[in-house]
Write an enzyme that holds these catalytic residues in place. Structure first.
Site, short mmCIF file in Angstrom:
data_model
loop_
_atom_site.label_atom_id
_atom_site.label_comp_id
_atom_site.label_asym_id
_atom_site.label_seq_id
_atom_site.Cartn_x
_atom_site.Cartn_y
_atom_site.Cartn_z
N PHE A 150 9.73 12.31 55.75
CA PHE A 150 9.86 13.36 56.76
C PHE A 150 8.49 13.97 56.98
O PHE A 150 7.92 14.59 56.09
CB PHE A 150 10.86 14.45 56.34
N ASP A 235 0.70 13.60 52.64
CA ASP A 235 1.35 14.72 53.32
C ASP A 235 1.84 15.68 52.24
O ASP A 235 2.88 15.47 51.63
CB ASP A 235 2.51 14.21 54.19
N LYS A 264 3.23 24.92 55.78
CA LYS A 264 4.25 25.73 55.08
C LYS A 264 3.70 26.93 54.31
O LYS A 264 3.46 27.97 54.90
CB LYS A 264 5.07 24.82 54.17
C1 LIG Z 1 6.44 16.78 54.11
C2 LIG Z 1 6.55 17.42 55.46
N1 LIG Z 1 5.71 17.08 56.44
C3 LIG Z 1 5.77 17.63 57.65
C4 LIG Z 1 6.73 18.57 57.95
C5 LIG Z 1 6.80 19.17 59.33
O1 LIG Z 1 6.40 20.49 59.32
P1 LIG Z 1 6.79 21.45 60.55
O2 LIG Z 1 8.26 21.68 60.46
O3 LIG Z 1 5.98 22.69 60.32
O4 LIG Z 1 6.41 20.75 61.81
C6 LIG Z 1 7.63 18.96 56.97
C7 LIG Z 1 8.67 19.96 57.27
O5 LIG Z 1 9.68 20.08 56.63
C8 LIG Z 1 7.55 18.37 55.69
O6 LIG Z 1 8.39 18.71 54.71
#
Ligand SMILES: Cc1ncc(COP(=O)(O)O)c(C=O)c1O
Length: 462
Positions: A150, A235, A264
């Site tokens: 994700f 990520d 986050k």
């Molecule tokens: C690992 C990871 N990458 C990217 C994202 C995307 O972040 P955003 O919701 O701020 O676009 C999330 C969101 O849950 C995430 O957990």
């Protein structure tokens, strides 16, 4: 018009579900009502939420991971008020931001192998930037990602999403995005062999499912990337900034990525922000001439409130030793859950790092429980977990949810400020709810009744 938002909130909060049904996503309201989460929270402080009746809840969702410091931390408040009071020359655009320079300096001080920072407004935007940077730096089109990954829901990030439910209805997505199973080095090597892959983008601990890599996976994946001229991108939007008991989760495995993505918690729970930390040669390819100085960017990125929130967050992580606390409280919880497993046959596995923990359930062996498991799972795959999460919320005031669609894993992602007493609260609550779910047909009937009652109530109210 008055701008007293406490008064506005108090005046209108009883209408929140009606407002959302009317003007926003009414399906979300239906979900909340169906599972009885429509209690109406009115206050948040640290790791706790308070509902209209004054009941206190322990928050194990942290707004999907943004409240590392808990809600409404006084240092964050001081930082943000001070920015407003200072009347800074925010977002001049034909200037460069001082606070962005300071935040970049403080982030990079923690990762000596990375040289540059690009700021964005969200996690997905950080992912989009990394995708573009990787293509630009390597001149290659391919992007490799993992099953169950994700990375966000904008088109680029969605093209790297490893769960079909998010993709369906939105295709076609970006070409040249290749999915490989998580933890499978042979599959990764096959994908990289074309030498047309710009980057392998991976969450060190996957958020969907709380999947922890095999001990050698990330280091060997990084090595494969290096050998094939592919950039290794971590990520850490969810796992970074202390969540797993280290500043970056990759530190557990001594891996040094070419790019690290953050978002986050860097917001302090207040101001959206995203960041790409990268090696110098990547930046030099993307921003290689004066006429390309703004070839990638975003209007609100580097705004002063976001930058101040980031600086203050790093400071609180240190001053309150929250990374150590995440490691210690995480160990305490993992130990407690592991002991619990011997008592409950439907507990299949407990896994995690620091305060990113998954409690997985699986089919029982005993005849009596088999019937209940199948009854619930036939109705809806993954429903078993609601047998645990609904009483956790209703009876034990613990807010948490399953780790993905049709998942059998309940995820714990609490603020890093939780205490030993909070851990005891969590373990007591899970023990009681899991014991109840093992009662057999009675537990299933009572879940069925709860869901039906809520649905009837929601229909009447609607
Ligand atoms: C690992 C990871 N990458 C990217 C994202 C995307 O972040 P955003 O919701 O701020 O676009 C999330 C969101 O849950 C995430 O957990």
């Amino acid at each position: 018009m008055s701008h007293d938002y406490a008064a506005l909130f108090a005046e209108r909060e009883h209408e929140r579900f009606a407002l959302h049904e009317r003007h926003l996503n009414e399906q979300m309201v239906r979900v909340l009502k169906a599972i009885g989460y429509d209690v109406g929270f009115t206050r948040g402080s640290g790791q706790y939420l308070y509902d209209r009746t004054g009941d206190r809840y322990l928050d194990l969702l942290s707004g999907f991971g943004v409240f590392a410091l808990g809600r409404n931390h006084p240092v964050l408040r001081e930082a943000l008020v001070s920015v407003l009071d200072a009347e800074l020359p925010n977002l001049v655009q034909m200037d460069v931001s001082t606070l962005a320079g300071v935040l970049a300096e403080r982030l990079l001080a923690r990762v000596p192998y990375l040289d540059k920072v690009f700021f964005a407004n969200s996690g997905a935007e950080a992912v989009e930037a990394a995708m573009k940077f990787a293509r630009s730096a390597t001149g290659r089109p391919g992007l490799v990602y993992c099953d169950h990954a994700f990375h966000g829901l904008s088109y680029g990030a969605l093209s790297l999403n490893g769960d079909d439910i998010f993709r369906q209805g939105f295709e076609p997505l970006l070409p040249d995005c290749i999915r490989v199973p998580f933890n499978d080095l042979a599959a990764l090597e096959r994908a990289l062999a074309s030498r047309a892959v710009a980057a392998f983008i991976v969450e060190p601990v996957q958020g969907k499912g709380v999947n922890v890599p095999a001990d050698d996976y990330l280091a060997r994946a990084a090595e494969l990337c290096r050998r094939h001229g592919t950039l290794f991108v971590a990520d850490e939007i969810q796992s970074g900034l202390g969540r797993t008991g280290k500043f970056f989760a990759v530190e557990h495995w001594n891996v040094e990525p070419d790019m690290v993505l953050l978002s986050k918690s860097l917001s302090g729970g207040h101001v959206p922000v995203g960041a790409v930390l990268a090696r110098r040669h990547i930046f030099e390819k993307v921003f290689n001439r004066m006429d390309r100085a703004v070839v990638h960017g975003s209007t609100f990125a580097k705004n002063d409130l976001a930058m101040a929130a980031g600086i203050a967050t790093l400071d609180v992580l240190d001053s309150e030793r929250l990374i150590d606390n995440a490691a210690q409280m995480g160990d305490r919880l993992l130990r407690g859950f592991t002991q619990m497993m011997s008592r409950y046959e439907m507990m299949a596995q407990v896994r995690g790092k620091g305060l990113m923990i998954g409690v997985e359930f699986g089919p029982p062996k005993s005849f009596k429980l088999k019937a209940s498991w199948h009854a619930v799972e036939t109705a809806n795959k993954g429903l078993f977990c609601q047998l645990v999460t609904i009483p956790l919320f209703k009876e034990h005031k613990v807010l948490c949810q399953v780790a993905g669609h049709a998942s059998h894993t309940i995820k714990l992602l609490p603020p890093l400020v939780i205490t030993a007493e909070d851990c005891d609260w969590i373990l007591r609550a899970f023990e009681a709810a899991i014991a109840d779910a093992h009662r057999g047909p009675g537990a299933v009937l009572s879940l069925g009744k709860t869901l039906v009652d809520h649905a009837i109530k929601a229909r009447r109210a609607g």
